[in-house]
Design an enzyme around this catalytic site. Structure first.
Site, PDB file in Angstrom:
ATOM      1  N   HIS A 124       0.825  -1.209   0.000  1.00  0.00           N
ATOM      2  CA  HIS A 124       0.000   0.000   0.000  1.00  0.00           C
ATOM      3  C   HIS A 124       0.861   1.261   0.000  1.00  0.00           C
ATOM      4  O   HIS A 124       0.399   2.336   0.378  1.00  0.00           O
ATOM      5  CB  HIS A 124      -0.963   0.007   1.189  1.00  0.00           C
ATOM      6  CG  HIS A 124      -2.065  -1.012   1.054  1.00  0.00           C
ATOM      7  ND1 HIS A 124      -2.938  -1.326   2.065  1.00  0.00           N
ATOM      8  CD2 HIS A 124      -2.427  -1.809   0.007  1.00  0.00           C
ATOM      9  CE1 HIS A 124      -3.795  -2.254   1.647  1.00  0.00           C
ATOM     10  NE2 HIS A 124      -3.502  -2.572   0.407  1.00  0.00           N
ATOM     11  N   CYS A 160       7.167  23.210  -8.823  1.00  0.00           N
ATOM     12  CA  CYS A 160       6.114  23.867  -9.612  1.00  0.00           C
ATOM     13  C   CYS A 160       4.958  24.382  -8.761  1.00  0.00           C
ATOM     14  O   CYS A 160       4.034  25.008  -9.286  1.00  0.00           O
ATOM     15  CB  CYS A 160       5.592  22.913 -10.686  1.00  0.00           C
ATOM     16  SG  CYS A 160       4.412  21.694 -10.077  1.00  0.00           S
TER      17      CYS A 160
HETATM   18 ZN    ZN Z   1       5.430  19.740  -9.385  1.00  0.00          ZN
END
Ligand code: ZN
Length: 254
Positions: A124, A160
């Site tokens: 998992h 980002c």
């Molecule tokens: Zn990213």
């Protein structure tokens, strides 16, 4: 009562010593003595306010990551504070004795590794890293944990700014294929499966005991509650993993 338990422990140890290729399958029950809540069992708190199936699904995560992170924050705190217990250490001992070849676990707490087990299959996933849902870069969670635990923030990608998803498997997500394949190879080789603290309620884990049993392999169950494998098992011990596994490991050493 004590003698009956001693008898079950020695029978389990005898089977383990005779096994050519013993594998363990573990679930939440081995880590609850370490203070990690089992969100599948009622009354643990994490079930009380929200349905984990709902909040901890990949769909919910994408729709409302804030709700997911607010829900998982107490669990993350428990994971950070948890220490391996004697149950985890007993399995590491059985591996060191050459008896246990692998531990397949549903847990994401890394306590088997911290207890010293080398061959751990985390079907998992785990919380050591997180992947950006926008750019798919993976980042270690080491540097993110402290600020996550001390604020209401959502962990974001340093590259980002996208939302990071822990590399633990959420409901509705595919299991890590390479890990599952490696686990299946151990299951195919196994002539004994020691099931410790797994309620065997989810696919594919629930199918593993019968795969071993059908080939004539032995099954040992250690769990507080009855499991789906009890009927087919050679030894069933309804007790705490942290208490019983060390007894089995020392009986194996004798
Ligand atoms: Zn990213």
């Amino acid at each position: 009562m004590a003698t009956q338990m001693d008898d079950l422990v020695s029978r389990a140890a005898r089977l383990l010593r005779r096994a050519r290729y013993a594998v363990a399958l573990t679930g939440a029950g081995i880590s609850t003595p370490s203070g990690i809540p089992d969100f599948r069992s009622p009354g643990t708190g994490l079930w009380e306010s929200v349905d984990p199936m709902r909040v901890a699904s990949i769909y919910a995560f994408r729709h409302d990551p804030q709700a997911f992170y607010d829900w998982i924050r107490p669990l993350a705190r428990a994971l950070v504070e948890a220490e391996p217990n004697p149950g985890h250490r007993a399995l590491a001992t059985l591996e060191a004795q050459g008896i246990l070849k692998a531990v397949i676990t549903q847990n994401i707490d890394a306590l088997h590794q911290r207890a010293g087990t080398n061959e751990v299959l985390e079907i998992h996933g785990h919380m050591r890293s997180a992947t950006c849902i926008d750019c798919y870069r993976t980042h270690s969670t080491d540097d993110l944990v402290a600020s996550f635990l001390s604020s209401n923030s959502i962990p974001r990608c340093p590259e980002c700014g996208g939302v990071l998803k822990p590399d633990a498997v959420l409901f509705g997500e595919q299991l890590p294929v390479a890990v599952v394949n490696a686990a299946m190879a151990h299951i195919r080789a196994a002539d004994l499966l020691l099931i410790a603290g797994s309620s065997l309620e989810v696919v594919p884990v629930c199918q593993l005991p019968m795969k071993v049993h059908r080939r004539g392999g032995r099954l040992i169950v250690v769990d507080l509650r009855p499991t789906l494998a009890d009927e087919a098992a050679d030894v069933v011990i309804h007790a705490d993993c942290a208490e019983i596994l060390p007894c089995i490991a020392s009986a194996c050493a004798r």
